[in-house]
Motif scaffolding. Structure first.
Motif, short mmCIF file in Angstrom:
data_model
loop_
_atom_site.label_atom_id
_atom_site.label_comp_id
_atom_site.label_asym_id
_atom_site.label_seq_id
_atom_site.Cartn_x
_atom_site.Cartn_y
_atom_site.Cartn_z
N PRO A 36 -1.43 6.99 -7.43
CA PRO A 36 -0.38 6.96 -7.76
C PRO A 36 0.71 7.90 -7.62
O PRO A 36 2.13 7.81 -7.62
CB PRO A 36 0.61 5.35 -8.00
CG PRO A 36 -1.71 5.25 -8.34
CD PRO A 36 -2.94 6.51 -8.39
N GLU A 37 0.27 8.49 -9.11
CA GLU A 37 1.35 9.05 -9.74
C GLU A 37 1.20 10.86 -9.26
O GLU A 37 2.72 11.26 -9.75
CB GLU A 37 0.82 9.84 -11.25
CG GLU A 37 -0.85 10.52 -11.45
CD GLU A 37 -2.25 9.29 -11.27
OE1 GLU A 37 -2.94 10.49 -11.10
OE2 GLU A 37 -1.95 8.08 -11.51
N SER A 38 1.07 10.50 -7.87
CA SER A 38 1.65 11.69 -6.78
C SER A 38 1.94 11.27 -6.25
O SER A 38 2.40 12.45 -5.57
CB SER A 38 -0.15 12.34 -6.13
OG SER A 38 -0.87 13.13 -7.64
N LEU A 39 2.77 10.16 -5.82
CA LEU A 39 3.88 10.05 -5.06
C LEU A 39 4.67 9.63 -5.64
O LEU A 39 5.66 10.13 -6.34
CB LEU A 39 3.74 8.58 -4.54
CG LEU A 39 2.41 8.22 -4.02
CD1 LEU A 39 2.51 6.49 -4.31
CD2 LEU A 39 1.49 8.46 -3.03
N VAL A 40 5.76 10.53 -4.55
CA VAL A 40 7.88 11.06 -4.43
C VAL A 40 8.18 10.40 -3.24
O VAL A 40 7.35 10.07 -2.16
CB VAL A 40 8.09 12.21 -4.37
CG1 VAL A 40 6.67 12.66 -5.86
CG2 VAL A 40 7.26 12.69 -3.59
N VAL A 41 9.60 9.69 -3.18
CA VAL A 41 10.58 9.09 -2.56
C VAL A 41 11.15 10.50 -2.45
O VAL A 41 11.84 11.08 -2.70
CB VAL A 41 10.92 8.28 -2.44
CG1 VAL A 41 12.02 7.77 -1.61
CG2 VAL A 41 10.19 7.55 -3.20
N LEU A 42 10.99 11.14 -0.69
CA LEU A 42 11.93 12.00 -0.58
C LEU A 42 12.55 11.38 0.71
O LEU A 42 12.43 10.17 1.88
CB LEU A 42 11.93 12.85 0.62
CG LEU A 42 11.18 13.86 -0.65
CD1 LEU A 42 9.79 14.94 -0.27
CD2 LEU A 42 11.37 14.79 -1.89
N ARG A 43 14.16 11.75 0.96
CA ARG A 43 15.60 11.42 2.12
C ARG A 43 14.64 12.23 3.12
O ARG A 43 14.90 13.33 3.44
CB ARG A 43 16.77 11.01 1.88
CG ARG A 43 17.49 10.93 2.43
CD ARG A 43 18.72 10.52 2.17
NE ARG A 43 19.58 11.93 1.58
CZ ARG A 43 19.67 12.91 2.47
NH1 ARG A 43 20.17 12.72 3.25
NH2 ARG A 43 20.51 14.05 1.46
#
Length: 260
Positions: A165-172
């Motif tokens: 989960p530390e590899s997850l990011v949120v983008l728009r």
């Protein structure tokens, strides 16, 4: 501009987690103040030398292999729980004062939002353009990309879908080439550790002009070089093919938020 490889991304997260910056860490290594900034954003050096990897490993108490290039067979991802933001109790948000109660009435008390068991995922102000591309100009800041917000999701929920989960990011999302599946303004959850288009799916990639959101699929039978097909969902946009080593994949889209 350098591609944000897993080792570069891990270094940025460790520095941010320590409350430091690229300039301070460069000087701590005995290098010039722009050393790590040039490594992250310009690809100079392309790979960190062994003495620098060892120094960073001691400074952040992680394996030196975290800072190897991800094509190196000895590369290691950040171990789960390394970052403070992956603790069971994420950093507390600033306390908001309770609203004033009418004269003579008992004060209104608000309970702080529960955070136990939640995992903090950063959102970055880089919109992958579902179309011709959007230049991520903010990535060039001296101290690296800084989150504009954080999303909190149940750790147990994420554990059912990913081991990292530390590899997850949120983008728009911006643009319309991936409509109707991905609408402009929607947030997508991107696994930055998944950088090979297998199995086929929707990925965030750098196409030479900007970040784009596209469906990628390896062209089987093409081996020298390996080719990848880059597709839009909107039929108004063409499909094109590139050599895999020319496509800089930043991560795989593994989820999105949709208002119903």
């Amino acid at each position: 501009m350098s591609v944000l490889t897993p080792s570069r991304y891990a270094l940025l997260r460790l520095i941010a987690d320590a409350g430091s910056n690229l300039k301070a860490e460069s000087l701590a290594l005995g290098r010039n103040h722009a050393y790590l900034q040039q490594y992250i954003h310009k690809g100079t050096p392309q790979r960190l030398p062994e003495d620098v990897r060892e120094a960073l490993a001691r400074r952040f108490a992680v394996s030196a292999n975290v800072f190897r290039d991800d094509t190196d067979p000895n590369w290691e991802p950040l171990a789960p729980g390394t970052l403070h933001g992956t603790d069971q109790s994420p950093p507390r948000r600033p306390h908001l004062a309770a609203p004033r109660a009418p004269f003579g009435a008992a004060p209104v008390e608000r309970d702080p939002p529960p955070t136990e068991g939640l995992f903090r995922i950063p959102e970055y102000n880089v919109a992958p353009q579902a179309g011709p591309g959007a230049v991520p100009s903010h990535v060039a800041v001296e101290d690296g990309p800084q989150p504009v917000d954080h999303w909190f999701l149940p750790r147990r929920f994420l554990g059912a879908f990913t081991d990292s989960p530390e590899s997850l990011v949120v983008l728009r999302v911006a643009g319309d080439s991936m409509e109707p599946d991905y609408q402009a303004g929607e947030r997508v959850l991107v696994d930055m550790g998944h950088r090979t288009p297998s199995p086929p799916g929707v990925y965030v990639l750098w196409d030479g002009f900007g970040l784009v959101l596209k469906r990628l699929e390896i062209v089987y039978g093409a081996t020298d070089p390996v080719m990848v097909q880059i597709m839009s969902i909107n039929p108004g946009y063409p499909t094109y093919t590139r050599a895999l080593d020319e496509v800089h994949i930043n991560g795989r889209v593994v989820g999105k938020w949709v208002w119903k």
